[in-house]
Motif scaffolding. Structure first.
Motif, PDB file in Angstrom:
ATOM      1  N   THR A  88     -35.437  13.433  18.790  1.00 49.17           N
ATOM      2  CA  THR A  88     -36.022  12.090  18.693  1.00 49.17           C
ATOM      3  C   THR A  88     -36.531  11.597  20.049  1.00 49.17           C
ATOM      4  O   THR A  88     -37.577  10.965  20.128  1.00 49.17           O
ATOM      5  N   ILE A  89     -35.821  11.949  21.110  1.00 47.69           N
ATOM      6  CA  ILE A  89     -36.291  11.593  22.461  1.00 47.69           C
ATOM      7  C   ILE A  89     -37.579  12.358  22.773  1.00 47.69           C
ATOM      8  O   ILE A  89     -38.497  11.822  23.407  1.00 47.69           O
ATOM      9  N   SER A  90     -37.673  13.591  22.308  1.00 43.38           N
ATOM     10  CA  SER A  90     -38.868  14.397  22.532  1.00 43.38           C
ATOM     11  C   SER A  90     -40.093  13.776  21.869  1.00 43.38           C
ATOM     12  O   SER A  90     -41.187  13.781  22.441  1.00 43.38           O
ATOM     13  N   ILE A  91     -39.917  13.240  20.671  1.00 43.55           N
ATOM     14  CA  ILE A  91     -41.034  12.584  19.975  1.00 43.55           C
ATOM     15  C   ILE A  91     -41.557  11.436  20.827  1.00 43.55           C
ATOM     16  O   ILE A  91     -42.745  11.355  21.135  1.00 43.55           O
ATOM     17  N   LEU A  92     -40.668  10.571  21.212  1.00 41.62           N
ATOM     18  CA  LEU A  92     -40.999   9.391  21.999  1.00 41.62           C
ATOM     19  C   LEU A  92     -41.634   9.772  23.340  1.00 41.62           C
ATOM     20  O   LEU A  92     -42.674   9.238  23.723  1.00 41.62           O
ATOM     21  N   SER A  93     -41.032  10.730  24.011  1.00 40.36           N
ATOM     22  CA  SER A  93     -41.499  11.137  25.341  1.00 40.36           C
ATOM     23  C   SER A  93     -42.851  11.834  25.298  1.00 40.36           C
ATOM     24  O   SER A  93     -43.695  11.612  26.173  1.00 40.36           O
ATOM     25  N   ASN A  94     -43.062  12.686  24.299  1.00 37.46           N
ATOM     26  CA  ASN A  94     -44.339  13.399  24.221  1.00 37.46           C
ATOM     27  C   ASN A  94     -45.497  12.481  23.875  1.00 37.46           C
ATOM     28  O   ASN A  94     -46.612  12.687  24.360  1.00 37.46           O
ATOM     29  N   ILE A  95     -45.248  11.460  23.070  1.00 40.54           N
ATOM     30  CA  ILE A  95     -46.302  10.475  22.811  1.00 40.54           C
ATOM     31  C   ILE A  95     -46.668   9.771  24.118  1.00 40.54           C
ATOM     32  O   ILE A  95     -47.845   9.639  24.464  1.00 40.54           O
ATOM     33  N   ALA A  96     -45.652   9.354  24.858  1.00 42.08           N
ATOM     34  CA  ALA A  96     -45.893   8.672  26.136  1.00 42.08           C
ATOM     35  C   ALA A  96     -46.610   9.587  27.118  1.00 42.08           C
ATOM     36  O   ALA A  96     -47.594   9.184  27.751  1.00 42.08           O
ATOM     37  N   GLU A  97     -46.133  10.822  27.245  1.00 46.37           N
ATOM     38  CA  GLU A  97     -46.751  11.737  28.195  1.00 46.37           C
ATOM     39  C   GLU A  97     -48.192  12.055  27.803  1.00 46.37           C
ATOM     40  O   GLU A  97     -49.081  12.120  28.653  1.00 46.37           O
ATOM     41  N   GLY A  98     -48.435  12.228  26.517  1.00 49.61           N
ATOM     42  CA  GLY A  98     -49.795  12.494  26.060  1.00 49.61           C
ATOM     43  C   GLY A  98     -50.752  11.377  26.423  1.00 49.61           C
ATOM     44  O   GLY A  98     -51.891  11.621  26.817  1.00 49.61           O
ATOM     45  N   CYS A  99     -50.279  10.150  26.309  1.00 48.04           N
ATOM     46  CA  CYS A  99     -51.128   8.997  26.647  1.00 48.04           C
ATOM     47  C   CYS A  99     -51.412   8.911  28.144  1.00 48.04           C
ATOM     48  O   CYS A  99     -52.385   8.294  28.561  1.00 48.04           O
ATOM     49  N   GLY A 100     -50.582   9.544  28.933  1.00 49.54           N
ATOM     50  CA  GLY A 100     -50.780   9.537  30.381  1.00 49.54           C
ATOM     51  C   GLY A 100     -51.673  10.657  30.877  1.00 49.54           C
ATOM     52  O   GLY A 100     -51.973  10.730  32.070  1.00 49.54           O
ATOM     53  N   ARG A 101     -52.101  11.513  29.998  1.00 48.18           N
ATOM     54  CA  ARG A 101     -52.948  12.639  30.396  1.00 48.18           C
ATOM     55  C   ARG A 101     -54.398  12.222  30.545  1.00 48.18           C
ATOM     56  O   ARG A 101     -54.838  11.249  29.970  1.00 48.18           O
ATOM     57  N   ARG A 102     -55.147  13.002  31.314  1.00 49.57           N
ATOM     58  CA  ARG A 102     -56.517  12.625  31.654  1.00 49.57           C
ATOM     59  C   ARG A 102     -57.562  13.162  30.695  1.00 49.57           C
ATOM     60  O   ARG A 102     -58.687  12.680  30.679  1.00 49.57           O
ATOM     61  N   THR A 103     -57.224  14.194  29.940  1.00 49.75           N
ATOM     62  CA  THR A 103     -58.211  14.743  29.013  1.00 49.75           C
ATOM     63  C   THR A 103     -57.684  14.648  27.585  1.00 49.75           C
ATOM     64  O   THR A 103     -56.487  14.638  27.343  1.00 49.75           O
ATOM     65  N   ASN A 104     -58.608  14.602  26.647  1.00 47.33           N
ATOM     66  CA  ASN A 104     -58.231  14.554  25.239  1.00 47.33           C
ATOM     67  C   ASN A 104     -57.502  15.829  24.821  1.00 47.33           C
ATOM     68  O   ASN A 104     -56.594  15.786  23.999  1.00 47.33           O
ATOM     69  N   LYS A 105     -57.893  16.959  25.395  1.00 47.17           N
ATOM     70  CA  LYS A 105     -57.223  18.224  25.092  1.00 47.17           C
ATOM     71  C   LYS A 105     -55.751  18.152  25.487  1.00 47.17           C
ATOM     72  O   LYS A 105     -54.877  18.562  24.713  1.00 47.17           O
ATOM     73  N   ASP A 106     -55.473  17.645  26.671  1.00 45.65           N
ATOM     74  CA  ASP A 106     -54.080  17.492  27.121  1.00 45.65           C
ATOM     75  C   ASP A 106     -53.327  16.501  26.240  1.00 45.65           C
ATOM     76  O   ASP A 106     -52.176  16.729  25.875  1.00 45.65           O
ATOM     77  N   THR A 107     -53.974  15.401  25.918  1.00 44.98           N
ATOM     78  CA  THR A 107     -53.342  14.390  25.061  1.00 44.98           C
ATOM     79  C   THR A 107     -52.974  15.007  23.721  1.00 44.98           C
ATOM     80  O   THR A 107     -51.846  14.843  23.232  1.00 44.98           O
ATOM     81  N   LEU A 108     -53.897  15.736  23.123  1.00 49.48           N
ATOM     82  CA  LEU A 108     -53.643  16.376  21.837  1.00 49.48           C
ATOM     83  C   LEU A 108     -52.480  17.360  21.907  1.00 49.48           C
ATOM     84  O   LEU A 108     -51.672  17.450  20.982  1.00 49.48           O
ATOM     85  N   HIS A 109     -52.393  18.091  23.002  1.00 43.78           N
ATOM     86  CA  HIS A 109     -51.293  19.041  23.175  1.00 43.78           C
ATOM     87  C   HIS A 109     -49.940  18.318  23.054  1.00 43.78           C
ATOM     88  O   HIS A 109     -49.057  18.764  22.319  1.00 43.78           O
ATOM     89  N   PHE A 110     -49.801  17.213  23.737  1.00 40.97           N
ATOM     90  CA  PHE A 110     -48.527  16.487  23.709  1.00 40.97           C
ATOM     91  C   PHE A 110     -48.288  15.780  22.374  1.00 40.97           C
ATOM     92  O   PHE A 110     -47.147  15.670  21.925  1.00 40.97           O
ATOM     93  N   LEU A 111     -49.345  15.329  21.733  1.00 41.23           N
ATOM     94  CA  LEU A 111     -49.179  14.731  20.406  1.00 41.23           C
ATOM     95  C   LEU A 111     -48.742  15.787  19.393  1.00 41.23           C
ATOM     96  O   LEU A 111     -47.919  15.501  18.513  1.00 41.23           O
ATOM     97  N   HIS A 112     -49.245  16.995  19.533  1.00 36.52           N
ATOM     98  CA  HIS A 112     -48.786  18.081  18.660  1.00 36.52           C
ATOM     99  C   HIS A 112     -47.326  18.442  18.951  1.00 36.52           C
ATOM    100  O   HIS A 112     -46.569  18.766  18.025  1.00 36.52           O
ATOM    101  N   MET A 113     -46.940  18.381  20.203  1.00 35.95           N
ATOM    102  CA  MET A 113     -45.533  18.619  20.549  1.00 35.95           C
ATOM    103  C   MET A 113     -44.644  17.556  19.901  1.00 35.95           C
ATOM    104  O   MET A 113     -43.575  17.862  19.366  1.00 35.95           O
TER     105      MET A 113
END
Length: 128
Positions: free
Chosen positions: A42-67
């Motif tokens: 559950t912490i991973s869900i929350l953290s990966n959404i946050a980290e994805g939003c902090g990324r500079r490219t859509n590709k990176d954001t998508l990677h973390f949202l998939h995680m």
């Protein structure tokens, strides 16, 4: 983008609270087993959404949202195990499952939103 204002993140935050509360009554021998695994998921869900939003490219954001989505599915499976073993009652399970299903829908929509911009890497997270 301020991730703390996103509905998907606020709902994931609620899920984290639900899971932490539900797992407090699990058997003590599960403290380093299923309890730890569910809490990390559950912490991973929350953290990966946050980290994805902090990324500079859509590709990176998508990677973390998939995680995040992978961790959400993992947590759902763990809830079924907890129910089957009698560690979680039907009421707790249904509460967690409803929140999981809501986040699945929200996260899928968020992924679709970013996927629409990925081909040209333009949109919400443009390159500098």
């Amino acid at each position: 983008m301020n991730y703390t204002e996103l509905e998907v993140w606020t709902e994931a935050r609620k899920l984290t609270t639900v899971i932490y509360r539900l797992t407090t009554v699990f058997p003590s021998e599960e403290r380093f087993g299923l309890v730890s695994q569910m809490r990390r998921s559950t912490i991973s869900i929350l953290s990966n959404i946050a980290e994805g939003c902090g990324r500079r490219t859509n590709k990176d954001t998508l990677h973390f949202l998939h995680m995040a989505r992978g961790s959400l599915y993992e947590l759902e499976a763990q809830c079924f195990v907890a129910l089957d073993l009698g560690f979680m009652g039907n009421e707790g399970f249904n509460s967690a499952r409803a929140q999981i299903l809501l986040i699945k829908r929200l996260l899928s929509g968020f992924i679709k939103y970013f996927r629409n911009f990925q081909s040209a890497d333009r949109g919400p997270n443009p390159k500098p």
